[in-house]
Design a protein around this motif. Sequence first.
Motif, short mmCIF file in Angstrom:
data_model
loop_
_atom_site.label_atom_id
_atom_site.label_comp_id
_atom_site.label_asym_id
_atom_site.label_seq_id
_atom_site.Cartn_x
_atom_site.Cartn_y
_atom_site.Cartn_z
N VAL A 29 72.53 66.72 39.11
CA VAL A 29 71.88 65.96 40.17
C VAL A 29 72.20 64.49 39.92
O VAL A 29 71.67 63.88 38.99
N VAL A 30 73.06 63.93 40.75
CA VAL A 30 73.44 62.52 40.60
C VAL A 30 72.41 61.61 41.25
O VAL A 30 72.02 60.58 40.69
N ARG A 31 71.94 62.00 42.41
CA ARG A 31 71.03 61.16 43.19
C ARG A 31 70.01 62.03 43.89
O ARG A 31 70.37 63.06 44.49
N SER A 32 68.75 61.66 43.80
CA SER A 32 67.74 62.30 44.63
C SER A 32 66.77 61.22 45.07
O SER A 32 66.48 60.26 44.34
N ALA A 33 66.29 61.34 46.29
CA ALA A 33 65.39 60.33 46.85
C ALA A 33 64.68 60.94 48.04
O ALA A 33 65.10 61.96 48.60
N GLY A 34 63.60 60.29 48.42
CA GLY A 34 62.84 60.77 49.57
C GLY A 34 61.38 60.39 49.45
O GLY A 34 61.05 59.33 48.88
N MET A 91 84.45 62.68 53.67
CA MET A 91 85.24 63.44 52.71
C MET A 91 84.35 64.45 52.00
O MET A 91 83.19 64.17 51.70
N THR A 92 84.90 65.62 51.74
CA THR A 92 84.16 66.67 51.05
C THR A 92 84.97 67.16 49.86
O THR A 92 86.17 66.90 49.74
N ASP A 93 84.29 67.87 48.97
CA ASP A 93 84.93 68.46 47.80
C ASP A 93 84.11 69.69 47.43
O ASP A 93 82.88 69.69 47.58
N PRO A 94 84.76 70.76 46.97
CA PRO A 94 84.02 72.00 46.66
C PRO A 94 82.89 71.80 45.66
O PRO A 94 81.90 72.55 45.69
N ARG A 95 83.00 70.80 44.78
CA ARG A 95 81.97 70.61 43.75
C ARG A 95 80.80 69.77 44.24
O ARG A 95 79.74 69.75 43.59
N VAL A 96 80.96 69.07 45.35
CA VAL A 96 79.94 68.11 45.80
C VAL A 96 79.12 68.70 46.94
O VAL A 96 79.68 69.27 47.87
N LEU A 114 76.73 67.48 41.81
CA LEU A 114 77.90 68.30 41.54
C LEU A 114 77.47 69.69 41.10
O LEU A 114 76.57 69.85 40.28
N ASP A 115 78.14 70.70 41.67
CA ASP A 115 77.91 72.10 41.29
C ASP A 115 76.44 72.49 41.43
O ASP A 115 75.90 73.21 40.58
#
Length: 345
Positions: free
Chosen positions: A244-249, A207-212, A299-300
């Motif tokens: 930024v909800v999630r970042s990892a690496g 699923m996609t959304d313009p804000r994500v 988001l955004d």
Amino acid sequence: MEQVDVLAVVGACAPERLRYAKRLTAMTRRMFVPARRLALAPDPIDEALALAPWSGSSTGAVVEFPTETVMTELIGALADPHAPTRLAGIVCLADAAHLLDDLRRDSYAHRAALPGQHPSMGRYTAHALLAVTQLEYASLIVLVNWETLPTDDLSTVMGLVSHLSPRARLRLHADATSPWQPGIPYAVGQERPGWVALLNGDHDPHMTDPRVSAVRYENVRPLHPERLQHLLDDRIEAGEFGTVVRSAGFCRLATRVQVAAQWDHVGQMISFDPLGRDDELGEDDELLAVGQDLAFIGLDLDADALAAALDEVVLDDAELAAGPDAWRHFPDPFPAWRNTADRAE
């Protein structure tokens, strides 16, 4: 004794988690192990391993796990091919109306040391990290309390969940539980999180959304720790590039350049955990990471501005030319790493 199928039910919303687990139990005709039973034990995962084989049912067990359960430990124990269990699926109950709040909580869950261990062996785990990893490792995500959300907001939540966990099936909770659809059994090394898929080049959310959106950042130059702290605290946290909800690496701090680290961030929590030193690698071992390989989900997001800001954090030409002996003296505001030399030799 043959392996027993286990369906694990997790989630931060305990009442909804319990109700769904009971319905899933009735639908699949399995034995039910509630979270309150596991919470009485010193180690809930070990208790689940002990109880599940005694289900007395050929269909196995539904096990509701406490909120504080660490997902990697759950999968590592229950999906071990030598364990008495076979992890058939993980169902995560998520509160759609409060999902972003759950992923931005700044509180920590405490797990006491096991009997016989020194009290210092206890640990604290961020509630936000527990919430995001439950989503990331789930095979099925059930959104509850979604009815009051406007359609656009619900679309954003569903798009975000799908980006965080692209391999999970996503359902809106209803009074009648849909028939259980078994998937591929879990393996210890299974790679489900969205950030892992993004770094592997196969991030394909249902699923996609313009804000994500999801953004990958790569750079072979090490990071300047002081500039990194400024970026995190004053720019990313402030929402300069979107949420930024999630970042990892994987990353390299210039002051500790011989140590590859895992970058693990959700909401207001970030940690850099050492993975291994270069000088400890064998002849046939590969480097875990040369520089930065990071995934950002949010988001955004302004992908170009975020990448430009990260480019300002890596060493510039003059700093790079100065070499590791100079890098080790850069200001480094981040906590030292246990059991690993935290600065280049």
